[in-house]
Motif scaffolding. Structure first.
Motif, mmCIF file in Angstrom:
data_model
loop_
_atom_site.group_PDB
_atom_site.id
_atom_site.type_symbol
_atom_site.label_atom_id
_atom_site.label_comp_id
_atom_site.label_asym_id
_atom_site.label_seq_id
_atom_site.Cartn_x
_atom_site.Cartn_y
_atom_site.Cartn_z
ATOM 1 N N GLN A 104 -6.718 18.436 -9.951
ATOM 2 C CA GLN A 104 -5.261 18.315 -9.795
ATOM 3 C C GLN A 104 -4.902 17.415 -8.608
ATOM 4 N N ILE A 105 -5.623 17.581 -7.497
ATOM 5 C CA ILE A 105 -5.369 16.722 -6.337
ATOM 6 C C ILE A 105 -5.786 15.281 -6.673
ATOM 7 N N GLY A 106 -6.938 15.167 -7.332
ATOM 8 C CA GLY A 106 -7.431 13.847 -7.729
ATOM 9 C C GLY A 106 -6.468 13.130 -8.665
ATOM 10 N N ASP A 107 -5.811 13.874 -9.536
ATOM 11 C CA ASP A 107 -4.871 13.261 -10.487
ATOM 12 C C ASP A 107 -3.737 12.543 -9.754
ATOM 13 N N ASN A 108 -3.201 13.190 -8.728
ATOM 14 C CA ASN A 108 -2.158 12.520 -7.932
ATOM 15 C C ASN A 108 -2.658 11.186 -7.383
ATOM 16 N N SER A 109 -3.886 11.205 -6.841
ATOM 17 C CA SER A 109 -4.435 9.991 -6.233
ATOM 18 C C SER A 109 -4.674 8.911 -7.279
ATOM 19 N N LEU A 110 -5.269 9.302 -8.410
ATOM 20 C CA LEU A 110 -5.609 8.293 -9.404
ATOM 21 C C LEU A 110 -4.355 7.642 -9.979
ATOM 22 N N ILE A 111 -3.371 8.458 -10.309
ATOM 23 C CA ILE A 111 -2.178 7.910 -10.962
ATOM 24 C C ILE A 111 -1.364 7.070 -9.965
ATOM 25 N N MET A 112 -1.266 7.543 -8.719
ATOM 26 C CA MET A 112 -0.603 6.717 -7.687
ATOM 27 C C MET A 112 -1.390 5.429 -7.450
ATOM 28 N N GLY A 113 -2.716 5.532 -7.431
ATOM 29 C CA GLY A 113 -3.560 4.350 -7.239
ATOM 30 C C GLY A 113 -3.319 3.339 -8.345
ATOM 31 N N HIS A 114 -3.165 3.829 -9.559
ATOM 32 C CA HIS A 114 -2.881 2.942 -10.686
ATOM 33 C C HIS A 114 -1.558 2.221 -10.467
ATOM 34 N N ARG A 115 -0.556 2.970 -10.075
ATOM 35 C CA ARG A 115 0.758 2.349 -9.852
ATOM 36 C C ARG A 115 0.699 1.307 -8.745
ATOM 37 N N MET A 116 0.014 1.630 -7.647
ATOM 38 C CA MET A 116 -0.077 0.662 -6.544
ATOM 39 C C MET A 116 -0.794 -0.603 -7.014
ATOM 40 N N SER A 117 -1.830 -0.423 -7.818
ATOM 41 C CA SER A 117 -2.615 -1.588 -8.236
ATOM 42 C C SER A 117 -1.830 -2.487 -9.187
ATOM 43 N N GLU A 118 -0.784 -1.938 -9.800
ATOM 44 C CA GLU A 118 0.030 -2.790 -10.684
ATOM 45 C C GLU A 118 0.758 -3.889 -9.904
ATOM 46 N N TRP A 119 0.822 -3.739 -8.577
ATOM 47 C CA TRP A 119 1.452 -4.786 -7.766
ATOM 48 C C TRP A 119 0.534 -5.989 -7.560
ATOM 49 N N CYS A 120 -0.737 -5.866 -7.982
ATOM 50 C CA CYS A 120 -1.688 -6.974 -7.830
ATOM 51 C C CYS A 120 -1.052 -8.293 -8.257
ATOM 52 N N PHE A 121 -0.934 -9.206 -7.339
ATOM 53 C CA PHE A 121 -0.419 -10.538 -7.604
ATOM 54 C C PHE A 121 1.035 -10.551 -8.074
ATOM 55 N N HIS A 122 1.755 -9.468 -7.781
ATOM 56 C CA HIS A 122 3.200 -9.495 -7.977
ATOM 57 C C HIS A 122 3.923 -9.132 -6.698
ATOM 58 N N ALA A 123 3.160 -8.956 -5.610
ATOM 59 C CA ALA A 123 3.782 -8.589 -4.343
ATOM 60 C C ALA A 123 4.477 -9.812 -3.750
ATOM 61 N N PRO A 124 5.443 -9.567 -2.836
ATOM 62 C CA PRO A 124 6.224 -10.683 -2.296
ATOM 63 C C PRO A 124 5.460 -11.580 -1.320
ATOM 64 N N SER A 125 4.284 -11.193 -0.878
ATOM 65 C CA SER A 125 3.505 -12.064 0.007
ATOM 66 C C SER A 125 2.043 -11.667 -0.083
ATOM 67 N N LEU A 126 1.166 -12.570 0.377
ATOM 68 C CA LEU A 126 -0.268 -12.273 0.334
ATOM 69 C C LEU A 126 -0.600 -11.074 1.219
ATOM 70 N N GLU A 127 0.126 -10.943 2.329
ATOM 71 C CA GLU A 127 -0.144 -9.830 3.228
ATOM 72 C C GLU A 127 0.162 -8.482 2.560
ATOM 73 N N MET A 128 1.302 -8.425 1.876
ATOM 74 C CA MET A 128 1.672 -7.180 1.199
ATOM 75 C C MET A 128 0.768 -6.905 0.014
ATOM 76 N N GLU A 129 0.418 -7.989 -0.677
ATOM 77 C CA GLU A 129 -0.577 -7.918 -1.741
ATOM 78 C C GLU A 129 -1.806 -7.133 -1.286
ATOM 79 N N MET A 130 -2.339 -7.559 -0.128
ATOM 80 C CA MET A 130 -3.561 -6.925 0.365
ATOM 81 C C MET A 130 -3.297 -5.496 0.840
ATOM 82 N N ALA A 131 -2.124 -5.273 1.436
ATOM 83 C CA ALA A 131 -1.793 -3.922 1.901
ATOM 84 C C ALA A 131 -1.728 -2.958 0.714
#
Lengths: 256, 256
Positions: free
Chosen positions: B16-43
């Motif tokens: 259950q704890i892992g599910d929160n991490s995995l699903i949030m991780g998926h959402r964060m990774s969707e920003w790959c190459f759509h972030a407003p700058s290279l710095e935020m991309e990496m963050a």
């Protein structure tokens, strides 16, 4: 060369190296949540992060060598297709897992030799970037080399498929060893790497791993090129840039 | 509780704890190459990697607590929607940059308190995961908090938009503090965290940052729930899983 024209050449040189990293980083990141396991997921994301980090350092240095007020983000988001000077190999679609591994292996084998040489550049900033990047690409080479052996020396199907990936991608490897204008111009000051001389060592690395992987090196010597020296790209780069640059083109400056 | 039923409860709790991490991780990774700058991309990619790493450790522990031969990947790729027990807040679409930052801030403020408490669990494995994750989520909280202040206390438009993000997401925050069956069952042995007690500190963190960001806390107290306690999800989780699980469902076992 005047000082101004030398600075301009340095901008092109640093940006050209950064382009390979950024475009490859983009391709690696496309595996996000499509990799075959969580472990590989993280390995590919780490590769992508390394590559984007390299691109940032190289673009920052390009921006600093310029007399304009451009930033690293201008290089990534505000240049057109023909300004990008990455090798075509970096921009090709990921294809299947075998294609992805073969491409990463070819480029990482090149990068290890390239950054080893760049670490000895007379330009201290480029030398520092070279030394830092070398550690990262050495890991990429080990990761992709181990996978290449696992696929090549795996089942009959995995062997055939990955040999097909090798055959398809081979004609894009020659471009890595062609010299761009900037590379030629910075050569005699010991700033740029003479990439043509890296070919023999690259061939040796590839042969050694291919032997373990029971894979054959294609005998087709014809090399596709144009991305690195002239900015003539495949249709694929345009889609990458459309995807990556959308927000900055739509909202110039991205003010909050 | 028998030993077997306690182990089973531990499986549910870690997953259950892992599910929160995995699903949030998926959402964060969707920003790959759509972030407003290279710095935020990496963050954002670094946040995604942290979260996927947490999910791997928690799923591995869930798998080890089980008597079956499941692996971390079975938990990520071979469970159905109703088996995932992440909070609904984690699975909502990224929306715009403000939505993304507000959600990351809400969850990271929770995670910091949660992992601080988990680091004191009587289960030494969970305590170790808690201590390691705490460092990561503390960075996520700082990153998202700083952005929240920048957006809230920025231009009139950024203020209005991010206040709207807050208003839209607020009703999903209450679920973080509801207790699941597994959490209740493991409470008296000091293994699970009493998340209901984290609410006051969370409110305080939010108030402090909102004050700096000149944002208002919505007075709507109604809370949407169902993901964490019953596996009743929004339509969005199905799309995430379809995306993430395709390869493993199509090629069971992924033999090479």
């Amino acid at each position: 060369m005047t000082e101004a024209s030398k600075n301009q050449t340095l901008v092109h040189y640093a940006a050209q190296i950064g382009d390979n990293s950024l475009i490859m980083g983009h391709r690696m990141s496309e595996w996000c949540f499509h990799a075959p396991s969580l472990e590989m997921e993280m390995a590919l994301m780490n590769c992508a992060l390394d590559l984007i980090g390299q691109a940032r350092e190289l673009y920052s240095y390009a921006a600093a060598s310029d007399n304009s007020d451009r930033t690293e983000d201008d290089f990534a988001y505000l240049r057109d297709e023909q300004d990008f000077r990455n090798a075509l190999l970096a921009e090709l679609p990921n294809g299947d897992w075998g294609d992805t591994i073969v491409r990463l292996f070819f480029i990482s084998a090149y990068n290890r030799l390239f950054y080893t040489a760049l670490a000895k550049s007379k330009d201290s900033e480029l030398a520092a970037i070279g030394a830092k990047s070398l550690k990262e690409v050495t890991y990429h080479l080990r990761f992709s080399g181990e996978w290449l052996i696992r696929l090549g020396d795996g089942t009959e199907e995995s062997h055939q498929r990955v040999q097909q990936s090798v055959n398809n991608l081979w004609m894009f490897t020659g471009e890595l060893f062609t010299m761009s204008e900037a590379e030629n111009a910075l050569l005699k000051d010991g700033i740029s790497v003479d990439v043509a001389t890296l070919r023999a060592d690259w061939d040796q690395t590839v042969s050694q791993v291919f032997e373990q992987a029971t894979l054959s090196i294609p005998d087709n010597d014809w090399a596709q090129s144009g991305g690195k020296t002239r900015g003539h790209h495949t249709e694929h780069l345009g889609y990458i840039l459309a995807d990556m640059q959308f927000m900055q083109r739509r909202y110039p400056g991205c003010e909050w």
